[in-house]
Scaffold this motif. Structure first.
Motif, PDB file in Angstrom:
ATOM      1  N   GLY A 146       3.462  18.104   6.363  1.00 33.55           N
ATOM      2  CA  GLY A 146       4.631  17.977   5.509  1.00 33.55           C
ATOM      3  C   GLY A 146       4.908  16.541   5.115  1.00 33.55           C
ATOM      4  O   GLY A 146       4.001  15.759   4.839  1.00 33.55           O
ATOM      5  N   ALA A 147       6.186  16.192   5.109  1.00 31.16           N
ATOM      6  CA  ALA A 147       6.628  14.887   4.625  1.00 31.16           C
ATOM      7  C   ALA A 147       6.028  13.753   5.451  1.00 31.16           C
ATOM      8  O   ALA A 147       5.773  13.889   6.649  1.00 31.16           O
ATOM      9  N   ILE A 148       5.807  12.617   4.772  1.00 29.12           N
ATOM     10  CA  ILE A 148       5.295  11.424   5.438  1.00 29.12           C
ATOM     11  C   ILE A 148       6.223  10.262   5.124  1.00 29.12           C
ATOM     12  O   ILE A 148       6.787  10.177   4.023  1.00 29.12           O
ATOM     13  N   TYR A 149       6.427   9.370   6.093  1.00 23.82           N
ATOM     14  CA  TYR A 149       7.375   8.266   5.954  1.00 23.82           C
ATOM     15  C   TYR A 149       6.785   6.983   6.530  1.00 23.82           C
ATOM     16  O   TYR A 149       5.885   7.021   7.384  1.00 23.82           O
ATOM     17  N   TYR A 150       7.374   5.860   6.096  1.00 26.10           N
ATOM     18  CA  TYR A 150       7.074   4.571   6.719  1.00 26.10           C
ATOM     19  C   TYR A 150       8.391   3.946   7.151  1.00 26.10           C
ATOM     20  O   TYR A 150       9.335   3.837   6.360  1.00 26.10           O
ATOM     21  N   ASP A 151       8.467   3.555   8.417  1.00 29.91           N
ATOM     22  CA  ASP A 151       9.635   2.863   8.957  1.00 29.91           C
ATOM     23  C   ASP A 151       9.362   1.362   8.880  1.00 29.91           C
ATOM     24  O   ASP A 151       8.569   0.832   9.662  1.00 29.91           O
ATOM     25  N   PRO A 152      10.000   0.634   7.936  1.00 26.57           N
ATOM     26  CA  PRO A 152       9.696  -0.790   7.760  1.00 26.57           C
ATOM     27  C   PRO A 152      10.243  -1.666   8.874  1.00 26.57           C
ATOM     28  O   PRO A 152       9.852  -2.828   8.985  1.00 26.57           O
ATOM     29  N   THR A 173       0.831  -1.200   0.000  1.00 26.63           N
ATOM     30  CA  THR A 173       0.000   0.000   0.000  1.00 26.63           C
ATOM     31  C   THR A 173       0.867   1.252   0.000  1.00 26.63           C
ATOM     32  O   THR A 173       2.065   1.210   0.255  1.00 26.63           O
ATOM     33  N   ASP A 174       0.213   2.388  -0.307  1.00 31.01           N
ATOM     34  CA  ASP A 174       0.848   3.695  -0.319  1.00 31.01           C
ATOM     35  C   ASP A 174       0.032   4.670   0.491  1.00 31.01           C
ATOM     36  O   ASP A 174      -1.190   4.639   0.463  1.00 31.01           O
ATOM     37  N   LEU A 175       0.716   5.564   1.175  1.00 30.96           N
ATOM     38  CA  LEU A 175       0.054   6.667   1.850  1.00 30.96           C
ATOM     39  C   LEU A 175       0.365   7.952   1.110  1.00 30.96           C
ATOM     40  O   LEU A 175       1.518   8.172   0.719  1.00 30.96           O
ATOM     41  N   TYR A 176      -0.665   8.816   0.959  1.00 34.78           N
ATOM     42  CA  TYR A 176      -0.470  10.126   0.359  1.00 34.78           C
ATOM     43  C   TYR A 176      -0.906  11.212   1.328  1.00 34.78           C
ATOM     44  O   TYR A 176      -1.991  11.147   1.884  1.00 34.78           O
ATOM     45  N   SER A 177      -0.031  12.205   1.473  1.00 37.16           N
ATOM     46  CA  SER A 177      -0.275  13.280   2.421  1.00 37.16           C
ATOM     47  C   SER A 177      -0.352  14.611   1.688  1.00 37.16           C
ATOM     48  O   SER A 177       0.585  14.984   0.970  1.00 37.16           O
ATOM     49  N   PHE A 178      -1.466  15.324   1.869  1.00 35.01           N
ATOM     50  CA  PHE A 178      -1.645  16.665   1.313  1.00 35.01           C
ATOM     51  C   PHE A 178      -1.372  17.700   2.399  1.00 35.01           C
ATOM     52  O   PHE A 178      -1.738  17.510   3.556  1.00 35.01           O
ATOM     53  N   ALA A 179      -0.791  18.809   2.002  1.00 36.27           N
ATOM     54  CA  ALA A 179      -0.371  19.812   2.975  1.00 36.27           C
ATOM     55  C   ALA A 179      -1.520  20.352   3.805  1.00 36.27           C
ATOM     56  O   ALA A 179      -1.349  20.667   4.980  1.00 36.27           O
ATOM     57  N   MET A 180      -2.698  20.465   3.209  1.00 38.16           N
ATOM     58  CA  MET A 180      -3.791  21.142   3.877  1.00 38.16           C
ATOM     59  C   MET A 180      -4.881  20.214   4.381  1.00 38.16           C
ATOM     60  O   MET A 180      -5.988  20.646   4.669  1.00 38.16           O
ATOM     61  N   SER A 181      -4.598  18.930   4.488  1.00 35.76           N
ATOM     62  CA  SER A 181      -5.631  17.993   4.908  1.00 35.76           C
ATOM     63  C   SER A 181      -5.194  17.191   6.134  1.00 35.76           C
ATOM     64  O   SER A 181      -4.079  16.660   6.158  1.00 35.76           O
TER      65      SER A 181
END
Length: 372
Positions: free
Chosen positions: A286-292, A227-235
């Motif tokens: 801002g930025a979004i990450y996944y730590d596996p 899966t993928d996560l998407y992050s918008f600045a204003m949401s």
């Protein structure tokens, strides 16, 4: 081992796909106080840079081959990929790219993806192409890109014979009914791509009233979950997709961010410095990450930049980091996190790229452990 022979290499976690009407509200905690969470510095690693390389660069990637761990990054100034042994901290390889000629990639390189030593993709911005190189700097293949794709931002990754590419476009530059994709899924065999999930209209229409700099989309692939996560600045929400029909909205909000500050504005300056000042007056994600390794998601939540800082042309906001587990349960929030948002992860913990203020020829990596 070439890329096309390793279609089993990864499942995805990267961008967003077909819209369904199923939204997840079970994890919502908007308005609730996130419990404190700390990042504890456990080690600082120092790497020596050459005189052509700035302290911060594009898209740090860690790869493992047996017991060897390799850290790579793109120096956009000289169009060169650098490879360091993560543990010994020694420079082990450089791949310089030419601007013109048979191996030419143009003057501008924006991003790359290292799959293995025989499969290294680079995005040639001016050529509107992806090129495939090996670790010897030999060009192996070319993949044309066509409109309406725009400015690609990493990470992009490979899965089942396809590249998934995060695409960031200016919000207020929509023309007619042209789609503004967040993701492009590129079939390497047929050399064709499909657009995957438009920006919500409120992010790019002419009436959005948001500064262009608020419109970049950050994504975090979870390869194991596909899966993928998407992050918008204003949401306060993020989008979770598998690029095969799954589409969910998950609350990923910060108790430190006042949602009422997400107001629009009629002021749209053309000067980039004025745009930065305007954007800095907004609270934004801002930025979004996944730590596996720990199986954590991390999302930056930035408070408005104090006017006293902006008067000095300091555009660094107060940074908070929301941390969730793989099931999107909120574990806590790191308050006022100092330093850059350039991260990668190892089994030891979170690795943050930093600098030595007294010596710009050094790359500093701060390694943090998670501490509730």
């Amino acid at each position: 081992m070439t890329l096309l022979k390793t279609s089993h290499f990864i499942k995805q976690l990267f961008l967003v796909i077909t819209f369904s009407l199923i939204y997840s509200c079970s994890n919502s905690n908007i308005g609730e106080e996130n419990s404190p969470f700390n990042l504890r510095l456990i080690e600082t690693k120092i790497f020596t840079l050459d005189n052509e390389t700035p302290p911060y660069n594009a898209d740090y990637q860690l790869s493992e081959n047996g017991k060897k761990r390799t850290l790579s990054f793109l120096n956009a100034r000289n169009k060169t990929l650098y490879f360091y042994d993560y543990d010994s901290r020694e420079l082990i390889n450089k791949i310089p790219f030419e601007a013109v000629g048979p191996k030419g990639v143009g003057e501008v390189l924006r991003s790359y993806y290292y799959h293995n030593q025989d499969s290294i993709f680079v995005q040639a911005f001016q050529h509107a192409k992806l090129y495939l190189f090996n670790s010897e700097g030999e060009k192996l293949d070319t993949y044309p890109l066509k409109a309406p794709l725009g400015n690609y931002i990493t990470p992009f990754y490979y899965s089942n014979g396809k590249l998934v590419i995060n695409n960031s476009v200016g919000c207020n530059s929509s023309q007619g009914n042209d789609p503004k994709p967040v993701a492009a899924v590129y079939d390497l065999k047929s050399k064709t791509f499909a657009l995957d999930v438009d920006y919500p209209k409120e992010y790019y229409t002419e009436n959005s009233g948001w500064p262009i700099s608020l419109c970049n989309v950050s994504n975090a692939p979870n390869i194991e979950a596909g899966t993928d996560l998407y992050s918008f600045a204003m949401s306060p929400e993020v989008i979770v997709t598998d690029h095969q029909g799954k589409y969910e909205k998950i609350d990923f909000s910060s108790s430190e961010i006042d949602q009422s500050r997400f107001a629009t504005t009629d002021e749209m300056p053309l000067d980039p410095l004025d745009q930065a000042k305007l954007a800095g007056r907004y609270a934004q994600y801002g930025a979004i990450y996944y730590d596996p390794f720990q199986k954590y998601y991390l999302r930056f939540a930035n408070e408005p930049i104090p006017e006293s800082r902006m008067e000095k042309r300091i555009f660094k906001p107060i940074q908070n980091i929301i941390i969730k587990d793989e099931n999107f349960n909120t574990l806590g929030e790191v308050k006022d996190f100092e330093g850059s948002h350039f991260f990668f992860f190892t089994k030891e913990g979170l690795n943050q790229i930093s600098v030595d203020k007294d010596n710009e020829g050094l790359m500093v990596i701060n390694v943090f452990d998670y501490e509730k």
